[in-house]
Write an enzyme that holds these catalytic residues in place. Structure first.
Site, short mmCIF file in Angstrom:
data_model
loop_
_atom_site.label_atom_id
_atom_site.label_comp_id
_atom_site.label_asym_id
_atom_site.label_seq_id
_atom_site.Cartn_x
_atom_site.Cartn_y
_atom_site.Cartn_z
N ARG A 58 7.46 4.60 -6.13
CA ARG A 58 8.33 4.77 -7.27
C ARG A 58 7.59 5.37 -8.48
O ARG A 58 8.00 6.38 -9.02
CB ARG A 58 8.83 3.37 -7.65
CG ARG A 58 10.00 3.30 -8.51
CD ARG A 58 10.46 1.85 -8.51
NE ARG A 58 10.37 1.32 -7.13
CZ ARG A 58 11.38 0.72 -6.51
NH1 ARG A 58 12.52 0.55 -7.13
NH2 ARG A 58 11.25 0.29 -5.28
N THR A 59 6.51 4.75 -8.87
CA THR A 59 5.83 5.19 -10.09
C THR A 59 5.26 6.59 -9.92
O THR A 59 5.35 7.43 -10.82
CB THR A 59 4.73 4.19 -10.47
OG1 THR A 59 5.31 2.89 -10.55
CG2 THR A 59 4.12 4.53 -11.81
N LYS A 86 -15.07 7.47 1.61
CA LYS A 86 -16.44 7.84 1.98
C LYS A 86 -17.46 7.19 1.04
O LYS A 86 -18.63 7.54 1.07
CB LYS A 86 -16.62 9.36 1.91
CG LYS A 86 -15.76 10.15 2.88
CD LYS A 86 -16.03 11.65 2.70
CE LYS A 86 -14.90 12.49 3.26
NZ LYS A 86 -14.90 13.84 2.67
N ARG A 108 -3.38 5.05 -11.36
CA ARG A 108 -3.12 3.67 -10.93
C ARG A 108 -4.34 3.19 -10.16
O ARG A 108 -4.91 3.93 -9.37
CB ARG A 108 -1.90 3.58 -10.03
CG ARG A 108 -1.88 2.26 -9.27
CD ARG A 108 -0.57 1.93 -8.66
NE ARG A 108 0.46 1.75 -9.67
CZ ARG A 108 1.67 1.33 -9.37
NH1 ARG A 108 2.01 1.06 -8.12
NH2 ARG A 108 2.57 1.19 -10.31
N HIS A 136 1.01 -2.28 -17.16
CA HIS A 136 1.78 -1.17 -16.62
C HIS A 136 2.63 -0.65 -17.78
O HIS A 136 3.83 -0.90 -17.83
CB HIS A 136 2.66 -1.69 -15.47
CG HIS A 136 3.22 -0.63 -14.59
ND1 HIS A 136 3.21 0.71 -14.91
CD2 HIS A 136 3.86 -0.72 -13.38
CE1 HIS A 136 3.80 1.40 -13.94
NE2 HIS A 136 4.20 0.55 -13.00
#
Lengths: 314, 422
Positions: A58-59, A86, A108, A136
């Site tokens: 969604r975000t 890695k 995020r 958020h």
């Protein structure tokens, strides 16, 4: 804590006026989204890097569309299949992407504070799209926007946030955002997922579900993570649903115009049932729409170059 | 025969609690006279005008990362930082690689340090093999090789039965069990103190009870067994209260506080943002905890002040807050930050050096720590020079200090380690 004016990593440092400015701009952005041609070229030639070190649908989609509606190009990076696996460090990854020339970074990350750490080390604006259990901010702003849209104001309201409070970055940003207005905030959730020390915030703690919901103008539900059971925080999802969800409850006790919100994705039959999500009180899908408008406003505020007229007049 | 005379200094006598303008005479690494006598030309004169002459600082809690993690620090750089900070002796924790759980590591550390002619190093060996909390190390052999105490450091002994036996067994050699007190189940994935600031920063918290519950267990075990217990870096009010209670009951327990816990609170961490140089274990606590620590220092509940010097490289620390290792360096800031306790009237200068020099030697049951005829000469000479602490001054390989940029007061002029002047 991020650089003032450059980044949006927390709602904490914003003033009430800053927030209102973004919400007002989002109102204009929402109008653009409703046009047949949903594109204003105010960020044409700009590149936005969406760095999602933690899965998100969604975000990420919302930020991506927001950028595209404003004419910017985007690069989308997700942790799986990247050099992170890695062993490349976060800072190194970001510096490499930065070397390719993006104008802003949307980020995020599962570690609280990660966007703050990056914001202090890169010259371009950083937008926090969710950091661990911390914040958020864009979700907080879209929640404020949605409440204001339905109630006409953010002042004089009673707002209840319920669920897994202490692990919720949405709850923290909601509280920080709402606290700039004359709102009465009530928190409700199991003691095991409540802040150990709630003193930094001006909030009430409800003891029962009834107390939590009966006077609320808006109910902001939070998603419970299934892992909380293993972490001894709740005995079972069934028990959580029984005491802390709205599923299969008589909602007569709610105010007649109370709205129900959820940041998604909903755990069906836990926080809410399908009837409630698709029902009259639910504003959940409008939250998603508003999310794009608010993110357009955020991106424009951070990297737009005084072409606001184009938005309101074009 | 090397003859040293430290003249014109103010000598801090920690046993009498006095400060006197006298001259100090050292012959072959031993204090032979403290008097007003002027030295004749058979003595090498060391001028201590405008300086304090204190018993040599003994930092009984450092990590020198050698062997195994030499990219963070090694015995050479660690001891150079000690000398620069006015520290004459250090006791080094066993969380090296390999772990100091056998005499070859203990001997390696001692031999390497001796060859450097810097500050002295006293190894603390592990309580259990590999710090795994299961089987005891060869404490007798380790003590013979030079280990001054036993600690599983940051991996506290979880099993109470193992702790009981460790206390009993170490007491045969009159060595303390040195305990980092933490219930790892309670601290969980916490990275800072649980409270106001963990709420505000959205970081998982470490409850104060994670420390206090373990201290309570271990003082009871020390009381039951009669084994000597030394408690590391006490950081909470509750911990101070439990230790005070234990001492009143005659339990053989001693305790230390780390200088950063006496200087910073979680509010400083909050102001610094997600700066990993403010991340240590135990975490920075509250104003109320600091006040309790001050009272504990003043009434003798807390015996020693240490650094918990924990070097971590930039690549270790320049990461997400929860990923960064715990710990900060401290050898070069111990003296000036400790002197703040004197300036703020928490302790007198003699009391302060009791915590920095005299008590650590007593706790570890080794000589020195007092300016008294017959004692081995460990001396820290310092003045009250004011300066700004910069990264460039740091001699440790790692620069992970939250005190960079601080205005400090108090600087080492020279130290004496037996017959060496550094």
């Amino acid at each position: 804590m991020g650089v003032p004016g450059k980044d949006l990593v927390s709602l904490g440092p914003l003033s009430r006026e800053d927030v209102e400015e973004i919400l007002d701009l989002a109102t204009e952005m929402k109008k653009i989204m409703q046009r047949p041609v949903k594109k204003v070229p105010v960020l044409r030639g700009k590149v936005i890097a969406n760095l999602f070190f933690e899965p998100s649908t969604r975000t990420r989609t919302s930020f991506d569309l927001a950028a595209k509606y404003l004419g910017a190009d985007t690069i989308n990076f997700s942790a799986s299949g990247s050099s992170i696996s890695k062993g490349e460090t976060l800072l190194d990854t970001v510096k490499n992407i930065l070397a390719m020339g993006p104008d802003a970074i949307v980020m995020r990350h599962k570690s609280s504070g990660a966007p703050f750490f990056i914001a202090e080390r890169v010259p371009v604006p950083v937008v926090n799209a969710g950091d661990g259990i911390n914040e958020h901010p864009s979700q907080g702003l879209l929640n404020l926007f949605t409440i204001r849209e339905y109630k006409g104001t953010l002042d004089g309201l009673k707002i209840t946030i319920m669920g897994d409070i202490s692990h919720s970055r949405v709850a923290r940003s909601d509280i920080l955002g709402l606290s700039k207005f004359d709102t009465e905030i009530t928190l409700f959730g199991p003691r095991t997922v409540m802040f150990h020390d709630v003193s930094p915030y001006k909030v009430k703690i409800a003891k029962t579900l009834e107390e939590a919901v009966k006077d609320a103008d808006a109910l902001m539900m939070l998603r419970i993570q299934r892992e909380r059971q293993a972490a001894l925080l709740i005995p079972s999802i069934r028990e959580y649903a029984r005491f802390y969800g709205l599923s299969h409850r008589k909602l007569d006790m709610l105010k007649s115009d109370a709205i129900i919100m959820h940041p998604g994705p909903v755990n069906w039959e836990v926080e809410l049932t399908q009837e409630l999500v698709y029902g009259d009180r639910s504003v959940i899908f409008n939250q998603v729409t508003n999310g794009v408008a608010v993110r357009m406003a955020i991106l424009y505020t951070l990297i737009g170059e005084g072409k606001y007229e184009e938005i309101s007049s074009s | 025969m090397k003859k040293l005379a430290v003249v014109n200094g103010k000598i801090i006598d920690v046993e009498k609690g006095s400060i006197l303008q006298k001259n100090l005479f050292i012959e072959d690494g031993k204090i032979v006279e403290v008097s007003e006598k002027e030295p004749d030309n058979s003595w090498e004169i060391l001028d201590a005008s405008d300086c304090y002459v204190a018993p040599g600082i003994f930092d009984m809690h450092v990590h020198l990362r050698d062997p195994g993690y030499e990219y963070k620090e090694d015995i050479n750089t660690g001891l150079r930082a000690a000398v620069e900070g006015g520290v004459t002796r250090v006791a080094a924790m066993p969380n090296t690689n390999p772990v100091n759980d056998n005499i070859s590591v203990t001997e390696y550390m001692i031999e390497k340090a001796e060859a450097l002619f810097l500050a002295e190093l006293y190894p603390i060996a592990a309580i259990t093999m590999g710090q795994k909390g299961e089987t005891l190390t060869e404490m007798g052999l380790l003590a013979e090789a030079g280990a001054v105490g036993f600690s599983d450091d940051g991996l506290p002994v979880e099993n109470a039965e193992v702790m009981r036996r460790a206390l009993e067994y170490a007491s045969l050699f009159d060595k303390p069990i040195i305990a980092h007190e933490e219930d790892k189940n309670l601290s969980g994935d916490g990275v800072i103190n649980e409270g106001r600031i963990s709420t505000l920063m959205g970081l998982p918290g470490i409850p104060s009870t994670a420390e206090e519950a373990m201290i309570a267990r271990d003082v009871l075990l020390a009381g039951y067994t009669g084994g000597k217990l030394h408690i590391c870096h006490v950081s909470t009010k509750g911990s101070v209260e439990i230790i005070r209670w234990a001492k009143k009951r005659g339990i053989p327990v001693t305790a230390e506080a780390a200088i950063h816990h006496l200087t910073l609170t979680e509010e400083d961490l909050y102001k610094a943002g997600y700066n990993t140089n403010f991340k240590m274990n135990p975490p920075l606590r509250t104003e109320e905890d600091i006040d309790a620590l001050y009272k504990g220092l003043a009434d003798g509940t807390i015996d020693a002040i240490v650094t918990d010097h924990a070097p971590h490289s930039k690549s270790d620390k320049e990461v997400e807050f929860d990923k960064a290792p715990f710990g900060i360096i401290g050898l070069q800031t111990l003296l000036p930050l400790s002197l703040r306790l004197w300036k703020e009237n928490i302790l007198t200068l003699p009391e302060l050096f009791k915590k920095l020099a005299y008590n650590p030697a007593r706790i570890l049951n080794i000589p020195g720590g007092s300016i008294k005829v017959g004692e081995p000469a460990y001396i820290t000479v310092f003045n009250m020079e004011k300066y700004t602490f910069t990264e460039g001054m740091i001699l440790s390989k790692s620069k992970n200090s939250p005190f960079i940029g601080w205005k400090l007061e108090g600087k080492k002029k020279f130290i004496i380690v037996k017959d060496k002047v550094l």
